[in-house]
Design a protein around this motif. Sequence first.
Motif, PDB file in Angstrom:
ATOM      1  N   LEU A   1      41.626  38.098  45.583  1.00 25.70           N
ATOM      2  CA  LEU A   1      40.183  37.932  45.733  1.00 25.70           C
ATOM      3  C   LEU A   1      39.491  39.223  45.346  1.00 25.70           C
ATOM      4  O   LEU A   1      40.087  40.306  45.339  1.00 25.70           O
ATOM      5  CB  LEU A   1      39.824  37.536  47.161  1.00 25.70           C
ATOM      6  N   SER A   2      38.227  39.087  45.012  1.00 25.89           N
ATOM      7  CA  SER A   2      37.394  40.233  44.669  1.00 25.89           C
ATOM      8  C   SER A   2      36.084  40.147  45.447  1.00 25.89           C
ATOM      9  O   SER A   2      35.514  39.064  45.581  1.00 25.89           O
ATOM     10  CB  SER A   2      37.072  40.259  43.171  1.00 25.89           C
ATOM     11  N   ILE A   3      35.619  41.263  45.957  1.00 26.03           N
ATOM     12  CA  ILE A   3      34.255  41.391  46.436  1.00 26.03           C
ATOM     13  C   ILE A   3      33.548  42.254  45.397  1.00 26.03           C
ATOM     14  O   ILE A   3      33.982  43.376  45.123  1.00 26.03           O
ATOM     15  CB  ILE A   3      34.175  42.063  47.820  1.00 26.03           C
ATOM     16  N   PHE A   4      32.505  41.694  44.788  1.00 31.56           N
ATOM     17  CA  PHE A   4      31.869  42.408  43.677  1.00 31.56           C
ATOM     18  C   PHE A   4      30.357  42.364  43.799  1.00 31.56           C
ATOM     19  O   PHE A   4      29.796  41.642  44.637  1.00 31.56           O
ATOM     20  CB  PHE A   4      32.340  41.818  42.341  1.00 31.56           C
ATOM     21  N   TRP A   5      29.708  43.143  42.952  1.00 36.69           N
ATOM     22  CA  TRP A   5      28.252  43.226  42.908  1.00 36.69           C
ATOM     23  C   TRP A   5      27.780  42.312  41.778  1.00 36.69           C
ATOM     24  O   TRP A   5      27.897  42.664  40.615  1.00 36.69           O
ATOM     25  CB  TRP A   5      27.797  44.659  42.640  1.00 36.69           C
ATOM     26  N   PRO A   6      27.267  41.122  42.075  1.00 33.66           N
ATOM     27  CA  PRO A   6      26.901  40.191  41.018  1.00 33.66           C
ATOM     28  C   PRO A   6      25.744  40.711  40.163  1.00 33.66           C
ATOM     29  O   PRO A   6      24.848  41.408  40.648  1.00 33.66           O
ATOM     30  CB  PRO A   6      26.504  38.922  41.771  1.00 33.66           C
ATOM     31  N   ASP A   7      25.789  40.358  38.882  1.00 36.04           N
ATOM     32  CA  ASP A   7      24.705  40.686  37.968  1.00 36.04           C
ATOM     33  C   ASP A   7      24.286  39.418  37.232  1.00 36.04           C
ATOM     34  O   ASP A   7      24.543  38.313  37.704  1.00 36.04           O
ATOM     35  CB  ASP A   7      25.126  41.808  37.007  1.00 36.04           C
ATOM     36  N   LYS A   8      23.708  39.562  36.057  1.00 28.41           N
ATOM     37  CA  LYS A   8      23.204  38.403  35.325  1.00 28.41           C
ATOM     38  C   LYS A   8      24.321  37.528  34.746  1.00 28.41           C
ATOM     39  O   LYS A   8      24.105  36.370  34.419  1.00 28.41           O
ATOM     40  CB  LYS A   8      22.290  38.859  34.185  1.00 28.41           C
ATOM     41  N   GLY A   9      25.509  38.077  34.578  1.00 25.75           N
ATOM     42  CA  GLY A   9      26.605  37.339  33.968  1.00 25.75           C
ATOM     43  C   GLY A   9      27.360  36.460  34.947  1.00 25.75           C
ATOM     44  O   GLY A   9      27.089  36.458  36.156  1.00 25.75           O
ATOM     45  N   MET A  10      28.341  35.725  34.437  1.00 28.01           N
ATOM     46  CA  MET A  10      29.201  34.873  35.262  1.00 28.01           C
ATOM     47  C   MET A  10      30.367  35.689  35.788  1.00 28.01           C
ATOM     48  O   MET A  10      31.345  35.937  35.081  1.00 28.01           O
ATOM     49  CB  MET A  10      29.709  33.690  34.434  1.00 28.01           C
ATOM     50  N   ASP A  11      30.246  36.193  37.012  1.00 24.93           N
ATOM     51  CA  ASP A  11      31.310  36.965  37.666  1.00 24.93           C
ATOM     52  C   ASP A  11      31.656  38.231  36.891  1.00 24.93           C
ATOM     53  O   ASP A  11      32.820  38.625  36.808  1.00 24.93           O
ATOM     54  CB  ASP A  11      32.567  36.091  37.852  1.00 24.93           C
ATOM     55  N   THR A  12      30.647  38.881  36.326  1.00 23.60           N
ATOM     56  CA  THR A  12      30.868  40.044  35.470  1.00 23.60           C
ATOM     57  C   THR A  12      30.515  41.371  36.119  1.00 23.60           C
ATOM     58  O   THR A  12      30.744  42.432  35.530  1.00 23.60           O
ATOM     59  CB  THR A  12      30.044  39.905  34.177  1.00 23.60           C
ATOM     60  N   GLY A  13      29.967  41.356  37.329  1.00 21.88           N
ATOM     61  CA  GLY A  13      29.480  42.588  37.940  1.00 21.88           C
ATOM     62  C   GLY A  13      30.576  43.526  38.415  1.00 21.88           C
ATOM     63  O   GLY A  13      31.759  43.162  38.480  1.00 21.88           O
ATOM     64  N   PRO A  14      30.214  44.766  38.756  1.00 25.57           N
ATOM     65  CA  PRO A  14      31.190  45.759  39.214  1.00 25.57           C
ATOM     66  C   PRO A  14      31.900  45.309  40.494  1.00 25.57           C
ATOM     67  O   PRO A  14      31.328  44.624  41.336  1.00 25.57           O
ATOM     68  CB  PRO A  14      30.330  47.006  39.478  1.00 25.57           C
ATOM     69  N   VAL A  15      33.156  45.732  40.629  1.00 29.34           N
ATOM     70  CA  VAL A  15      33.984  45.347  41.770  1.00 29.34           C
ATOM     71  C   VAL A  15      33.862  46.376  42.884  1.00 29.34           C
ATOM     72  O   VAL A  15      33.884  47.588  42.648  1.00 29.34           O
ATOM     73  CB  VAL A  15      35.456  45.200  41.325  1.00 29.34           C
ATOM     74  N   LEU A  16      33.751  45.886  44.115  1.00 27.65           N
ATOM     75  CA  LEU A  16      33.725  46.748  45.290  1.00 27.65           C
ATOM     76  C   LEU A  16      35.133  46.905  45.858  1.00 27.65           C
ATOM     77  O   LEU A  16      35.585  48.004  46.127  1.00 27.65           O
ATOM     78  CB  LEU A  16      32.764  46.164  46.330  1.00 27.65           C
TER      79      LEU A  16
END
Length: 305
Positions: free
Chosen positions: A128-143
């Motif tokens: 699993l990933s906890i990430f910072w969502p952006d405009k893309g489909m699951d493309t944001g930076p990972v926390l």
Amino acid sequence: MRVSIIGQAAFGEAVLKRLIEDGVEIVAASAPEPREGARPDPLWVAAEEAGLAPLDTAALKGEEGLAAWRAAGAELGVMAFVTELLPEEALTAPEHGTIQYHPSLLPLHRGSSAMNWPIIFGRTETGLSIFWPDKGMDTGPVLLQKTCEIGPDDTLGSLYFERLFPMGVDAMAEAVALVDSGEAPRIEQDHALSTYEPPCDGEHARIPWHLPAQQVYDLIRGCNPQPGAWTTRRGERLGVFDCRLSLRDEPGMPGAVLRIEEDGIDLRLNGGVLHVKRVQPQGARKVNAGEWAAEVGLKVGARFR
């Protein structure tokens, strides 16, 4: 830390309750609004029980809903199982932005069926990933990320409820604490390594009996319980669910019935035997495969297509 939560179903409920137990101040919650005659969403109910006035998730697409979301004054937004495509304004409303749970090791398996495909592809590990969502489909930076095993007989259901669900609740709580402490990273994904698969639906779930035994078994596991692998008998659709694979070869055509027993039926595969325990006739509920076979008069030698 003042947190707002967007989510639904049992996972959203569990994340809300865990954050409250951890002493996090929840200032707003959003979930699918209850529909007349339908069972209310668990997160919606839990939010009301916590003294919140939940907002319909679809309302976050409009100015009135966004204004209410901003007015809550959250420092961090938490997305716990969200199926709506929300505007960027909803994600950036909290002071520190929003974090989201995704059940794969990003950038692998972007998309809405991130748990189905690793099983269908025969993978032995996911996470699993906890990430910072952006405009893309699951493309944001990972926390943060967590890995877990996919067992040889795991299904979508067992992988989620036994591993990715409880791990995800813990990971969300850990991520919120990291943000609160100012130690939460933003690790850019390597987009060159990304994979995206389409939503796994009935189109992908038809059983290809001609393929090698392991591939057939992996498809059924990856579609159990949703969307449900299926085949046909006499032109009618039959869902195929709980199974076990034996890698022994027996004569016969792929998809042919080898044995009919009380607890299920044995089907011949290319390089193996599939013991099917549970099926779902078209327009009916799931039933014991052996009982269904006796009821419809299934015979040894019959072949599924």
